[in-house]
Design a protein around this motif. Structure first.
Motif, PDB file in Angstrom:
ATOM      1  N   UNK A   1       0.800  -1.230   0.000  1.00  0.00           N
ATOM      2  CA  UNK A   1       0.000   0.000   0.000  1.00  0.00           C
ATOM      3  C   UNK A   1       0.831   1.278   0.000  1.00  0.00           C
ATOM      4  N   UNK A   2       2.000   1.265   0.617  1.00  0.00           N
ATOM      5  CA  UNK A   2       2.774   2.503   0.690  1.00  0.00           C
ATOM      6  C   UNK A   2       4.261   2.201   0.841  1.00  0.00           C
ATOM      7  N   UNK A   3       5.073   3.249   0.723  1.00  0.00           N
ATOM      8  CA  UNK A   3       6.521   3.071   0.862  1.00  0.00           C
ATOM      9  C   UNK A   3       6.899   2.536   2.240  1.00  0.00           C
ATOM     10  N   UNK A   4       6.045   2.751   3.220  1.00  0.00           N
ATOM     11  CA  UNK A   4       6.364   2.260   4.565  1.00  0.00           C
ATOM     12  C   UNK A   4       6.054   0.770   4.715  1.00  0.00           C
ATOM     13  N   UNK A   5       5.526   0.159   3.635  1.00  0.00           N
ATOM     14  CA  UNK A   5       5.250  -1.279   3.657  1.00  0.00           C
ATOM     15  C   UNK A   5       6.245  -2.075   2.812  1.00  0.00           C
ATOM     16  N   UNK A   6       7.178  -1.403   2.115  1.00  0.00           N
ATOM     17  CA  UNK A   6       8.135  -2.184   1.327  1.00  0.00           C
ATOM     18  C   UNK A   6       9.120  -2.836   2.296  1.00  0.00           C
ATOM     19  N   UNK A   7       9.745  -3.934   1.851  1.00  0.00           N
ATOM     20  CA  UNK A   7      10.495  -4.800   2.779  1.00  0.00           C
ATOM     21  C   UNK A   7      11.490  -4.065   3.680  1.00  0.00           C
TER      22      UNK A   7
ATOM     23  N   UNK B   1      10.386   0.226  10.197  1.00  0.00           N
ATOM     24  CA  UNK B   1       9.109   0.609  10.828  1.00  0.00           C
ATOM     25  C   UNK B   1       8.772  -0.359  11.970  1.00  0.00           C
ATOM     26  N   UNK B   2       8.975  -1.659  11.722  1.00  0.00           N
ATOM     27  CA  UNK B   2       8.707  -2.663  12.762  1.00  0.00           C
ATOM     28  C   UNK B   2       9.611  -2.475  13.969  1.00  0.00           C
ATOM     29  N   UNK B   3      10.862  -2.048  13.694  1.00  0.00           N
ATOM     30  CA  UNK B   3      11.804  -1.830  14.793  1.00  0.00           C
ATOM     31  C   UNK B   3      11.332  -0.640  15.645  1.00  0.00           C
TER      32      UNK B   3
ATOM     33  N   UNK C   1       9.100   1.062  20.739  1.00  0.00           N
ATOM     34  CA  UNK C   1       8.105   1.915  21.409  1.00  0.00           C
ATOM     35  C   UNK C   1       6.954   1.108  22.021  1.00  0.00           C
ATOM     36  N   UNK C   2       6.862  -0.159  21.633  1.00  0.00           N
ATOM     37  CA  UNK C   2       5.743  -0.967  22.115  1.00  0.00           C
ATOM     38  C   UNK C   2       4.409  -0.554  21.497  1.00  0.00           C
ATOM     39  N   UNK C   3       4.480   0.172  20.363  1.00  0.00           N
ATOM     40  CA  UNK C   3       3.241   0.611  19.692  1.00  0.00           C
ATOM     41  C   UNK C   3       2.954  -0.272  18.481  1.00  0.00           C
ATOM     42  N   UNK C   4       1.685  -0.313  18.086  1.00  0.00           N
ATOM     43  CA  UNK C   4       1.318  -1.054  16.888  1.00  0.00           C
ATOM     44  C   UNK C   4       1.080  -0.085  15.738  1.00  0.00           C
ATOM     45  N   UNK C   5       1.486  -0.494  14.538  1.00  0.00           N
ATOM     46  CA  UNK C   5       1.261   0.329  13.351  1.00  0.00           C
ATOM     47  C   UNK C   5      -0.157   0.105  12.840  1.00  0.00           C
ATOM     48  N   UNK C   6      -0.712   1.143  12.209  1.00  0.00           N
ATOM     49  CA  UNK C   6      -2.017   1.012  11.563  1.00  0.00           C
ATOM     50  C   UNK C   6      -3.169   0.860  12.555  1.00  0.00           C
ATOM     51  N   UNK C   7      -3.022   1.473  13.711  1.00  0.00           N
ATOM     52  CA  UNK C   7      -4.113   1.417  14.700  1.00  0.00           C
ATOM     53  C   UNK C   7      -4.627   2.822  15.014  1.00  0.00           C
ATOM     54  N   UNK C   8      -3.689   3.814  14.964  1.00  0.00           N
ATOM     55  CA  UNK C   8      -4.062   5.155  15.385  1.00  0.00           C
ATOM     56  C   UNK C   8      -3.289   6.163  14.528  1.00  0.00           C
ATOM     57  N   UNK C   9      -3.995   7.170  14.001  1.00  0.00           N
ATOM     58  CA  UNK C   9      -3.391   8.088  13.030  1.00  0.00           C
ATOM     59  C   UNK C   9      -2.150   8.804  13.587  1.00  0.00           C
TER      60      UNK C   9
ATOM     61  N   UNK D   1       6.103   6.807  11.189  1.00  0.00           N
ATOM     62  CA  UNK D   1       6.622   7.035   9.825  1.00  0.00           C
ATOM     63  C   UNK D   1       7.685   8.122   9.818  1.00  0.00           C
ATOM     64  N   UNK D   2       7.463   9.158  10.596  1.00  0.00           N
ATOM     65  CA  UNK D   2       8.444  10.252  10.628  1.00  0.00           C
ATOM     66  C   UNK D   2       9.796   9.756  11.161  1.00  0.00           C
ATOM     67  N   UNK D   3       9.759   8.982  12.236  1.00  0.00           N
ATOM     68  CA  UNK D   3      11.016   8.459  12.790  1.00  0.00           C
ATOM     69  C   UNK D   3      11.681   7.544  11.757  1.00  0.00           C
ATOM     70  N   UNK D   4      10.876   6.688  11.135  1.00  0.00           N
ATOM     71  CA  UNK D   4      11.406   5.752  10.132  1.00  0.00           C
ATOM     72  C   UNK D   4      12.121   6.510   9.012  1.00  0.00           C
TER      73      UNK D   4
END
Ligand code: SER
Length: 354
Positions: free
Chosen positions: A239-245, A251-253, A258-266, A273-276
């Protein structure tokens, strides 16, 4: 469509053009050598401008590379799903050697045969009066007339700035499908995300001089640029550049630390994404010898590091974490950029100190 990793895409591009007589040159530094007017290298052709204008390149008249680029013009947009400050540009170049015929035929072959993109999801643009390019596309790709679109604006006339090499260009667009809003180039919906440009082929024929005049170049040249991350979105069907391998690994790191999940809260996604993005830019900048300071490119680096740190706090991360993330940038990119591994300790030290 074939599923290829970012590392495989980079290698495939270079192999393809290597087999067609191109010398593969390493990426130039992010610090522009030949252009004091800008802070960073912003395109593949940027370090090669003197050769497009007639100087002899020591590696010959046919080159290909993957160039590290930083563009900070849209820095305030970073955090959405499509903006990056750091990206890689794949490019092939001809300095007075081949011209439109080969550039178009090879681009089509690479995109459809090697990357396996289906022809019915592709469209191309040409500058409105470039009948030559139009006819080559017709012959090579056999696209219907409504998929070879004439554009009269500067979108299809490439200029680096006010001076230097320039010329008409031809862009290849990919259709992300009817479920995505947007339209073909030249239509009122062209700014949507449905049809996305993946490759720009520039036919350099002129030089703009500081007095505002335009003269023919001594030799006709080719300069192409294809954003690796955007290409990976298409080839990996994400879907986006933040999903490429490679970027997803980073992003997963960020999520892990942070102990946060992606794609749950804007708001959380914006920070992730900014940190990534910013840690990729910072890692590559430091590897090219840029240090955080209070002016010029050092200030941009300092701002990126501090913004990333601030968003880390927003995610609830305590203590220094950017060096830890930088290790993931290095491991994901070291195949293309071995200098990252060589300078690893230095990069991590600079980040920790800042
Ligand atoms: N110069 C063109 C660009 O940057 C093609 O490389 O898009």
């Amino acid at each position: 469509m074939k599923s290829l990793t970012t590392t495989e895409l980079r290698a495939l591009f270079l192999r393809f053009f290597g087999e067609r007589g191109h010398t593969i040159i390493p990426s130039a530094s992010l610090i522009p050598e030949n252009d004091p007017t800008v802070l960073f290298t912003t395109a593949g052709m940027h370090p090669l401008m003197p050769y497009l204008m007639g100087a002899a390149h020591p590696a010959g008249v046919r080159l290909a590379d993957v160039q590290k680029c930083v563009r900070t013009g849209d820095i305030d947009e970073v955090g959405d799903a499509s903006h990056l400050t750091f990206f890689e540009m794949l490019g092939n170049f001809s300095f007075g050697d081949y011209f439109k015929d080969d550039a178009i035929a090879w681009a089509w072959e690479l995109v459809t045969k090697e990357f396996g993109l289906p022809k019915d999801r592709l469209a191309v643009t040409v500058f409105h009066n470039d009948d030559e390019a139009y006819n080559i596309w017709k012959k090579v790709a056999g696209l219907p007339d409504d998929r070879i679109i004439r554009i009269a604006t500067k979108d299809n006339f490439w200029q680096m700035g006010d001076t230097g090499p320039c010329g008409p260009c031809s862009e290849i667009f990919y259709d992300h499908g009817p479920e995505v809003w947007g339209g073909l180039p030249g239509t009122p919906e062209e700014d949507g995300d449905r049809w996305i440009e993946i490759w720009n082929l520039v036919f350099d024929q002129f030089e703009d001089l500081p007095d505002g005049s335009r003269i023919p170049l001594k030799q006709k040249c080719i300069d192409t640029g294809m954003g690796l991350e955007r290409l990976a979105v298409v080839v990996q069907d994400v879907d986006s550049i933040f999903d490429v391998d490679t970027i997803q690994a980073l992003r997963n790191k960020v999520c892990e630390i942070s102990g946060k999940e992606y794609d749950k809260d804007h708001e959380t996604d914006v920070s992730i994404r900014l940190i990534t993005d910013h840690i990729r830019s910072a890692t590559f900048m430091i590897s090219d010898g840029i240090m955080p300071t209070n002016e010029g490119r050092g200030y941009v680096l300092r701002r990126l590091i501090r913004r990333a740190a601030r968003h880390g706090r927003k995610l609830g991360i305590d203590g220094a974490f950017l060096a830890e993330l930088s290790k993931t940038v290095i491991s994901e990119s070291k195949d293309g950029y071995p200098e990252l591994e060589e300078k690893k300790e230095f990069i991590l030290n600079v980040l920790n100190k800042e």
